[in-house]
Write a protein that holds these residues in place. Structure first.
Motif, PDB file in Angstrom:
ATOM      1  N   ARG A 352      34.026 -27.699   4.027  1.00 38.26           N
ATOM      2  CA  ARG A 352      34.444 -26.760   2.447  1.00 38.26           C
ATOM      3  C   ARG A 352      35.633 -27.781   1.950  1.00 38.26           C
ATOM      4  O   ARG A 352      35.588 -27.650   0.803  1.00 38.26           O
ATOM      5  CB  ARG A 352      35.174 -25.406   3.115  1.00 38.26           C
ATOM      6  N   GLN A 355      34.091 -30.430   0.040  1.00 35.22           N
ATOM      7  CA  GLN A 355      33.329 -29.710  -1.098  1.00 35.22           C
ATOM      8  C   GLN A 355      34.375 -29.686  -2.173  1.00 35.22           C
ATOM      9  O   GLN A 355      34.160 -30.008  -3.307  1.00 35.22           O
ATOM     10  CB  GLN A 355      32.423 -28.602  -0.886  1.00 35.22           C
ATOM     11  N   ARG A 356      35.515 -29.228  -1.627  1.00 37.29           N
ATOM     12  CA  ARG A 356      36.666 -29.028  -2.494  1.00 37.29           C
ATOM     13  C   ARG A 356      37.277 -30.136  -3.384  1.00 37.29           C
ATOM     14  O   ARG A 356      37.377 -30.175  -4.359  1.00 37.29           O
ATOM     15  CB  ARG A 356      37.702 -28.017  -1.891  1.00 37.29           C
ATOM     16  N   LEU A 359      34.677 -31.648  -5.814  1.00 35.47           N
ATOM     17  CA  LEU A 359      34.685 -30.849  -6.931  1.00 35.47           C
ATOM     18  C   LEU A 359      35.942 -31.212  -8.035  1.00 35.47           C
ATOM     19  O   LEU A 359      35.819 -31.253  -8.995  1.00 35.47           O
ATOM     20  CB  LEU A 359      34.562 -29.345  -6.921  1.00 35.47           C
TER      21      LEU A 359
END
Lengths: 493, 213
Positions: A352, A355-356, A359
């Motif tokens: 996670r 992915q953060r 982004l």
């Protein structure tokens, strides 16, 4: 016996400007720096020196002596960059090079000199090469670091050499300042009649130490080779860059991406071998007709993944307009940081977090990294200063809960509310062209800003107001003011 | 015609958060308010912020708040901390409508199922709304679009009108104006008043609902 070559660059800031093609240097010119509260001359060129200006003078004095004097503030960062570039350049003379900031280099030339035909020849070779680069140099060669530095700075010739084993003799004629002593000690020595290093030899070192401190004897010992003072060479930081020249220009996006992929794979491979990553990548595309186009991308963490580089470059590349094609490409990695090896993307949390960050990179590269932010707590009790927004890339998010009930929207500066029916808080008011009637109010909460810091030191009274219309507003008034103005400072959920 | 349902739920028998894990599609705001994941939802009205905040709190993942400068600058984390984990928030400040939509599209499309709150200064066209909806389906997160302008025919899953209500405790009227699966209704939500320190996101989900016409 080690042999040390010291390169002294006496006019480095002036040389930097000369290399840039600064035309002002043809007349009287000086580089100045702010010391204390005064601007002082640091380096002056020959024309200025001939006019009577000296380094160390204050700018006002120098202007009085030489009204035509042109000046430029010194730029330590750029000067350091030039010195570091020369550090890399000095690889050609000796593999063991150390920086001697702010204006010198030290080379351990033990066993190197014969490649140039001897020490003197080597010195002249270095001198010629540097003067080709438009850089003025003085060179000293001796058995020790201190002696080489002293000869470079105070030697009579451009290349001063102390033959092996004769360091002490070569130093004897030099002034004591050559030992890199503080000015105060030099003047104290002069008062005692000790002006050259030769005078110091005649004194007992115990006497010298007792009167002038251990520093003097230590410097003297290091310069004459009694105490060890080795050169600790450090390789210059490697540059991670790759370029590609093509025999024919290319223009299709997929061809460009192929080129970028090869360059990125090469750089990222090297980065990965060194366990490093870059926070920025810079791509230069040279078109045959329109010249260089520069593109940059950033990352939220050090990156050595060619796929990620490609992904982030896809947007700027698609914007590039190429009519006749491009045939020269250079990709360089900047802001190199070590990567701490961790088990990648194994747990759900790590995935996670990855992915953060991806982004953040994607958004930041298009909108600008300063537009992607997170909240950061501040140690302050004034509502609008309790937090700040900082760049999300590179910052680790932390939040400390503050114990106060506060609105979720905060208007800074507070918005004026027109009072229809006065009261404390007003029974009826207009805000944003809407009419509100107070149903219940809770307050006041009095907040006094830090008078010594804040722009607006007025005391404030805040009221939590439940309006009959439904909205829960945070009304604000300044109790000390003559006019009883009311403002809406925020809105509760 | 708007179908008005009356629902009641007690403070105690709310669905525990663990239940969300077994049914990953729907997000439960308490009192039977369900929001499907992988969809966008439109919210209008003065209480839209709180609706979005509660949905984000129930989503329990990184939250992106995308808006223009004036919307992002007014957010107060000290107020939001009662419901949200502030350290999971990312603020995205766009300077134009195009950037807003692009950022929302990228954030919804990104793998990881982010909760994306888009502060829209005006309204969305059908095309824009459809694109955001497709992006949300791809990413698996949830999109909450706070519309400041009028709501048009759009591709969002649901549309809510949220208004704060004058009451003893903070209270809201949530009206589901449109639902693709026909799930319209009207809820009256009541908060527990000012939050105490140390309470985390879960507690504020405990909202009591009362019947309301």
């Amino acid at each position: 016996m080690p042999r040390i070559l010291s390169i002294w660059l006496p006019q480095l800031p002036l040389d930097r400007l000369t290399r840039q093609g600064d035309t002002r240097l043809s007349g009287a010119f000086a580089v100045i720096a702010e010391e204390g509260n005064a601007w002082r001359l640091v380096h002056a060129n020959d024309a200025a020196l001939a006019a009577g200006v000296k380094a160390g003078q204050s700018l006002a004095d120098a202007r009085a002596i030489c009204p035509d004097l042109l000046t430029e503030p010194s730029d330590p960062v750029r000067e350091d960059l030039l010195l570091r570039a020369l550090w890399r350049w000095a690889d050609g003379l000796s593999p063991r090079v150390a920086l001697d900031p702010p204006d010198g280099l030290l080379l351990d030339i033990t066993g190197c000199a014969h490649l140039f035909g001897g020490e003197v020849e080597m010195g002249h070779e270095a001198l010629t090469r540097l003067s080709d680069l438009q850089i003025q140099t003085q060179i000293g060669i001796a058995d020790t670091k201190g002696a080489a530095q002293a000869l470079a700075r105070f030697g009579a010739r451009e290349v001063s050499v102390a033959q092996p084993g004769q360091t002490a003799d070569a130093l004897a004629a030099l002034p004591v300042a050559a030992l890199a002593l503080p000015d105060k000690m030099v003047s104290e020595l002069a008062r005692a009649g000790l002006t050259t290093i030769g005078h110091l030899y005649q004194q007992k070192s115990a006497e010298l130490a007792r009167r002038f401190g251990l520093r003097l004897t230590r410097q003297l010992g290091a310069a004459s080779g009694v105490e060890p003072d080795p050169v600790t060479p450090k390789a210059a930081d490697p540059t991670y860059a790759a370029r590609m020249t093509l025999p024919e220009p290319i223009g299709f996006l997929e061809d460009l991406e192929n080129v970028l992929q090869r360059l990125a794979a090469q750089i990222c491979g090297r980065l990965e071998n060194d366990q490093r990553g870059a926070r920025r990548f810079q791509l230069t595309v040279r078109c045959v007709d329109t010249g260089d186009h520069h593109m940059g991308i950033g990352f939220a963490r050090p990156c050595s993944d060619p796929e990620a580089v490609l992904r982030q470059f896809s947007h700027p590349l698609s914007k590039l307009e190429i009519e006749y094609g491009a045939d020269w490409f250079r990709l360089s990695a900047e802001h190199i940081e070590p990567i701490r090896l961790k088990q990648g993307s194994f747990g759900e949390d790590a995935k996670r977090a990855d992915q953060r960050l991806i982004l953040i990179e994607t958004l930041g590269n298009r909108l600008g990294f300063d537009h992607i932010r997170i909240f950061h707590p501040r140690d302050n009790h004034v509502p609008e200063h309790e937090f700040e927004q900082i760049e999300a890339a590179g910052a680790s998010p932390v939040w400390q809960a503050a114990p106060r009930p506060r609105p979720i929207r905060l208007f800074t500066p507070p918005e004026f509310a027109q009072v229809e029916q006065p009261g404390r808080p007003p029974l009826n008011f207009k805000w944003r062209r809407m009419s509100f009637t107070t149903d219940r109010a809770h307050g006041p909460e009095r907040i006094t800003p830090r008078w010594y810091r804040e722009d607006d030191p007025r005391t404030r009274d805040y009221w939590r107001v439940q309006t009959q219309e439904g909205r829960r507003l945070w009304l604000l008034t300044y109790p000390g003011d003559e006019t009883e103005d009311w403002y809406v400072a925020g809105e509760f959920p | 015609m708007r179908q008005v349902k009356m629902r009641q739920a007690e403070l105690q028998n709310l669905i525990p958060l663990g239940a969300i894990l077994h049914r990953p599609k729907a997000l439960d705001l308490g009192a039977g308010v369900q929001l499907r994941r992988g969809r966008t939802h439109e919210v209008t009205g003065a209480g839209a912020d709180m609706f979005a905040v509660l949905a984000a709190a129930a989503h329990e993942q990184s939250l992106l708040w995308i808006g223009l400068h004036r919307d992002i600058a007014t957010l107060n984390p000290v107020g939001l901390q009662a419901n949200l984990k502030v350290e999971q928030m990312i603020l995205v400040e766009a300077v134009s409508r195009g950037e807003l939509l692009w950022a929302a599209d990228q954030a919804l499309r990104a793998p990881g199922g982010f909760c994306v709150i888009l502060d829209m200064p005006d309204t969305l066209s059908l095309k824009e709304s459809r694109r955001l909806q497709l992006a949300a389906e791809q990413g698996g997160g949830i999109g909450l679009i706070l519309l400041r302008g009028p709501a048009n025919t759009t591709a969002a899953q649901t549309r809510w009108d949220c208004q704060p209500v004058c009451a003893e405790q903070p209270a809201w009227d949530w009206i589901c104006l449109k639902g693709k699966n026909g799930e319209t209704g009207r809820w009256h939500m009541t908060g527990k008043g000012p939050q105490k320190r140390g309470q985390n996101a879960k507690d504020t989900l405990h909202m009591a609902t009362a019947a309301s016409a």
